[in-house]
Design a protein around this motif. Structure first.
Motif, PDB file in Angstrom:
ATOM      1  N   ALA A  67      40.723  69.350   4.104  1.00 53.91           N
ATOM      2  CA  ALA A  67      40.143  70.594   4.589  1.00 53.91           C
ATOM      3  C   ALA A  67      38.967  71.046   3.737  1.00 53.91           C
ATOM      4  O   ALA A  67      38.027  71.676   4.239  1.00 53.91           O
ATOM      5  CB  ALA A  67      41.215  71.687   4.619  1.00 53.91           C
ATOM      6  N   ARG A  68      38.986  70.708   2.449  1.00 47.53           N
ATOM      7  CA  ARG A  68      37.952  71.209   1.533  1.00 47.53           C
ATOM      8  C   ARG A  68      36.794  70.230   1.327  1.00 47.53           C
ATOM      9  O   ARG A  68      35.792  70.604   0.719  1.00 47.53           O
ATOM     10  CB  ARG A  68      38.583  71.531   0.168  1.00 47.53           C
ATOM     11  N   THR A  69      36.929  69.006   1.778  1.00 56.70           N
ATOM     12  CA  THR A  69      35.889  68.008   1.541  1.00 56.70           C
ATOM     13  C   THR A  69      34.792  68.115   2.592  1.00 56.70           C
ATOM     14  O   THR A  69      35.069  68.007   3.791  1.00 56.70           O
ATOM     15  CB  THR A  69      36.489  66.591   1.560  1.00 56.70           C
ATOM     16  N   PRO A  70      33.562  68.325   2.194  1.00 58.51           N
ATOM     17  CA  PRO A  70      32.460  68.364   3.170  1.00 58.51           C
ATOM     18  C   PRO A  70      32.279  66.990   3.809  1.00 58.51           C
ATOM     19  O   PRO A  70      32.296  65.962   3.129  1.00 58.51           O
ATOM     20  CB  PRO A  70      31.236  68.733   2.317  1.00 58.51           C
ATOM     21  N   LEU A  71      32.117  66.970   5.116  1.00 58.61           N
ATOM     22  CA  LEU A  71      31.939  65.726   5.855  1.00 58.61           C
ATOM     23  C   LEU A  71      30.620  65.754   6.602  1.00 58.61           C
ATOM     24  O   LEU A  71      30.109  66.831   6.935  1.00 58.61           O
ATOM     25  CB  LEU A  71      33.086  65.530   6.863  1.00 58.61           C
ATOM     26  N   PRO A  72      30.053  64.574   6.870  1.00 62.79           N
ATOM     27  CA  PRO A  72      28.819  64.537   7.671  1.00 62.79           C
ATOM     28  C   PRO A  72      29.040  65.185   9.025  1.00 62.79           C
ATOM     29  O   PRO A  72      30.106  65.039   9.637  1.00 62.79           O
ATOM     30  CB  PRO A  72      28.541  63.038   7.816  1.00 62.79           C
ATOM     31  N   ARG A  73      28.048  65.911   9.494  1.00 64.11           N
ATOM     32  CA  ARG A  73      28.222  66.685  10.725  1.00 64.11           C
ATOM     33  C   ARG A  73      28.551  65.795  11.923  1.00 64.11           C
ATOM     34  O   ARG A  73      29.304  66.173  12.804  1.00 64.11           O
ATOM     35  CB  ARG A  73      26.949  67.479  11.017  1.00 64.11           C
ATOM     36  N   SER A  74      28.038  64.567  11.936  1.00 67.09           N
ATOM     37  CA  SER A  74      28.258  63.698  13.093  1.00 67.09           C
ATOM     38  C   SER A  74      29.689  63.211  13.185  1.00 67.09           C
ATOM     39  O   SER A  74      30.078  62.658  14.191  1.00 67.09           O
ATOM     40  CB  SER A  74      27.328  62.488  13.038  1.00 67.09           C
ATOM     41  N   SER A  75      30.503  63.381  12.129  1.00 59.53           N
ATOM     42  CA  SER A  75      31.909  62.988  12.220  1.00 59.53           C
ATOM     43  C   SER A  75      32.747  64.079  12.844  1.00 59.53           C
ATOM     44  O   SER A  75      33.953  63.946  12.958  1.00 59.53           O
ATOM     45  CB  SER A  75      32.456  62.655  10.829  1.00 59.53           C
ATOM     46  N   GLU A  76      32.115  65.205  13.198  1.00 63.17           N
ATOM     47  CA  GLU A  76      32.807  66.300  13.864  1.00 63.17           C
ATOM     48  C   GLU A  76      32.222  66.465  15.263  1.00 63.17           C
ATOM     49  O   GLU A  76      31.365  67.306  15.512  1.00 63.17           O
ATOM     50  CB  GLU A  76      32.637  67.600  13.063  1.00 63.17           C
ATOM     51  N   PRO A  77      32.628  65.660  16.250  1.00 60.98           N
ATOM     52  CA  PRO A  77      32.031  65.742  17.575  1.00 60.98           C
ATOM     53  C   PRO A  77      32.304  67.092  18.214  1.00 60.98           C
ATOM     54  O   PRO A  77      33.325  67.713  17.949  1.00 60.98           O
ATOM     55  CB  PRO A  77      32.731  64.610  18.350  1.00 60.98           C
ATOM     56  N   PRO A  78      31.414  67.579  19.033  1.00 54.34           N
ATOM     57  CA  PRO A  78      31.615  68.887  19.644  1.00 54.34           C
ATOM     58  C   PRO A  78      32.824  68.909  20.549  1.00 54.34           C
ATOM     59  O   PRO A  78      33.153  67.921  21.199  1.00 54.34           O
ATOM     60  CB  PRO A  78      30.315  69.097  20.455  1.00 54.34           C
ATOM     61  N   VAL A  79      33.514  70.050  20.552  1.00 56.14           N
ATOM     62  CA  VAL A  79      34.696  70.205  21.397  1.00 56.14           C
ATOM     63  C   VAL A  79      34.253  70.512  22.821  1.00 56.14           C
ATOM     64  O   VAL A  79      33.439  71.409  23.058  1.00 56.14           O
ATOM     65  CB  VAL A  79      35.588  71.349  20.861  1.00 56.14           C
ATOM     66  N   THR A  80      34.747  69.768  23.770  1.00 58.96           N
ATOM     67  CA  THR A  80      34.362  69.965  25.161  1.00 58.96           C
ATOM     68  C   THR A  80      35.604  70.152  26.009  1.00 58.96           C
ATOM     69  O   THR A  80      36.662  69.587  25.721  1.00 58.96           O
ATOM     70  CB  THR A  80      33.575  68.754  25.694  1.00 58.96           C
ATOM     71  N   GLY A  81      35.471  70.947  27.058  1.00 55.79           N
ATOM     72  CA  GLY A  81      36.612  71.190  27.920  1.00 55.79           C
ATOM     73  C   GLY A  81      37.016  69.980  28.712  1.00 55.79           C
ATOM     74  O   GLY A  81      38.154  69.844  29.104  1.00 55.79           O
ATOM     75  N   GLY A  82      36.070  69.072  28.976  1.00 51.46           N
ATOM     76  CA  GLY A  82      36.394  67.901  29.770  1.00 51.46           C
ATOM     77  C   GLY A  82      36.644  66.672  28.944  1.00 51.46           C
ATOM     78  O   GLY A  82      36.169  65.602  29.299  1.00 51.46           O
ATOM     79  N   ALA A  83      37.313  66.821  27.798  1.00 48.50           N
ATOM     80  CA  ALA A  83      37.568  65.670  26.939  1.00 48.50           C
ATOM     81  C   ALA A  83      38.367  64.616  27.694  1.00 48.50           C
ATOM     82  O   ALA A  83      39.325  64.923  28.388  1.00 48.50           O
ATOM     83  CB  ALA A  83      38.348  66.116  25.703  1.00 48.50           C
ATOM     84  N   PRO A  84      37.963  63.351  27.611  1.00 46.50           N
ATOM     85  CA  PRO A  84      38.604  62.304  28.397  1.00 46.50           C
ATOM     86  C   PRO A  84      39.989  61.958  27.885  1.00 46.50           C
ATOM     87  O   PRO A  84      40.332  62.189  26.731  1.00 46.50           O
ATOM     88  CB  PRO A  84      37.646  61.113  28.224  1.00 46.50           C
ATOM     89  N   ARG A  85      40.792  61.395  28.750  1.00 45.76           N
ATOM     90  CA  ARG A  85      42.138  60.962  28.408  1.00 45.76           C
ATOM     91  C   ARG A  85      42.112  59.510  27.948  1.00 45.76           C
ATOM     92  O   ARG A  85      41.390  58.693  28.500  1.00 45.76           O
ATOM     93  CB  ARG A  85      43.076  61.106  29.611  1.00 45.76           C
TER      94      ARG A  85
END
Length: 420
Positions: free
Chosen positions: A201-219
């Motif tokens: 939780a405390r370690t900074p990560l590259p922004r691209s490793s946090e994909p945006p949350v979308t309502g239509g996330a695939p199964r």
């Protein structure tokens, strides 16, 4: 990548991997939680034996071990509607925090005198509900920001940590259980997950490793159906794990019956397998660019060949060498198969695919173990062990067929626009 100008002990991808500050900060807590889980392999069953009634201790031990693993498959299926929208970091932190709290309740309940078999099984089962998603998040955390060579090196390091823990964890738990209750060893496992949750939780990560949350996330299952190569890899791996399931049941009978030996030799077999797996996983990190699919199929075939010496029962030496060889070739398998998935799966759905993969694979080994028990009532332990190896070898032609079908479909897809 390798540098031809310099000859250093560590390969280029691993050097650049540990130069990454986030990976360097997280890898120690990854290894610590692996060690905690390795200790719990012994502690979970040992505490169940202490809690169970006189005539049902073995049954409670089996239920406890299953509760520590199998609910993860259920969680991957039932919780996907909410969890597949979460980024990899949050999935990993949620799983680690859940396990820290619920496993940490085991020694507290033991201290309070309220740790009944039902409470114990309930805590273990609840602690594992998010685990398939947590493991998916762990392997998806760095995938979007690493090149293929560094991604394979990261998977190799994670696999090495896991295999090392399977050797050191049970040995450490066996030493500690002489001095403290196994409930406190499970508490140590909880502490390792708490450390993992806090550090992640405390370690900074590259922004691209946090994909945006979308309502239509695939199964996950839908993605696998649309990508025959990933589905084929999942099926091949499932059969591979299914073929290994009978080994866990037949090996003790082979040692005690055919070799007329004790638990020490049985531990020697698993130690040989584990040491071989660690060496194999490390070798992958030091290797150059391996073609992924041929390497995956070659590992399955090599593992099957390593099981064939169990046909010789006059001495333990041939089968010990064969089992160590099976571990050696198996060591890189997880890293290679995960790298293949990371390369082929859509970046925004990587955790979903990995969780679906974990849920499916969790069923393979128990089914194989049950099949092994059924076969042992009708044939000998050497026959079951050799048969497992033969099934692994036969899995390879099936994998080649999958590759050919996938290649033909890809070629048609490429030619179609030109024809149009």
């Amino acid at each position: 990548m390798f540098s031809a100008a310099r000859a250093r002990p560590a390969p280029g991808p691993c050097r650049s991997l540990f130069a990454d500050r986030a990976f360097r900060r997280l890898m120690p807590v990854f290894a610590l939680s692996d060690l905690g889980d390795g200790m719990s392999v012994v502690a979970v069953a040992w505490l169940a034996l202490a809690l169970g009634p006189g005539g049902g201790r073995g049954a409670l031990a089996g239920i406890a071990v299953a509760s520590y693993v199998l609910p993860g498959a259920l969680g991957a299926l039932l919780l996907g509607r909410w969890t597949r929208r979460l980024p990899a970091r949050r999935l990993l932190v949620t799983d680690a925090a859940t396990r820290a709290v619920l496993l940490g309740a085991v020694p507290l309940a033991h201290l309070a005198g309220v740790l009944t078999p039902a409470v114990y099984v309930g805590l273990l089962g609840a602690s594992s509900l998010f685990h398939a998603w947590g493991k998916a998040g762990k392997h998806a955390l760095f995938a979007p920001v690493l090149s293929e060579g560094r991604r394979r090196a990261a998977n190799s390091v994670l696999s090495t940590s896991l295999w090392s823990a399977t050797i050191a964890g049970p040995a450490l738990a066996g030493f500690l259980v002489r001095a403290v209750s196994p409930a406190w060893i499970i508490g140590l496992d909880a502490a390792t997950f708490a450390a993992l949750a806090v550090r992640t939780a405390r370690t900074p990560l590259p922004r691209s490793s946090e994909p945006p949350v979308t309502g239509g996330a695939p199964r996950g299952p839908g993605i696998l159906r649309r990508r025959p190569e990933l589905l084929g890899l999942l099926l091949v791996t499932w059969v591979f794990n299914l073929a290994f399931g009978p080994v866990e049941v037949a090996l003790p009978l082979f040692v005690s019956g055919d070799l007329d030996a004790g638990a020490g030799l049985l531990g020697g077999y698993w130690a040989a397998f584990g040491i071989g797996a660690v060496i194999g996983a490390l070798a992958l990190g030091a290797a150059g660019r391996l073609p992924l699919w041929p390497a995956v199929l070659g590992i399955i075939a090599g593992h099957g060949v390593g099981m064939l010496p169990f046909a010789l029962t006059d001495s333990a030496v041939p089968s010990l060498i064969g089992f160590a060889f099976a571990g050696l070739v198996y060591g890189p398998y997880s890293a290679l198969s995960l790298t293949l998935i990371q390369d082929r799966a859509p970046a925004g759905a990587l955790t979903t695919v990995l969780a679906a993969r974990g849920a499916v694979l969790l069923t393979a080994s128990p089914v194989g173990a049950a099949l092994g028990g059924f076969l042992l009532d009708r044939t000998s332990a050497p026959a079951v062990l050799v048969g497992s190896g033969v099934l692994m070898i036969l899995t390879v032609p099936a994998g080649i067929v999958v590759l050919k079908i996938h290649g033909a479909r890809t070629a048609r897809a490429v030619r179609a626009p030109r024809g149009a």
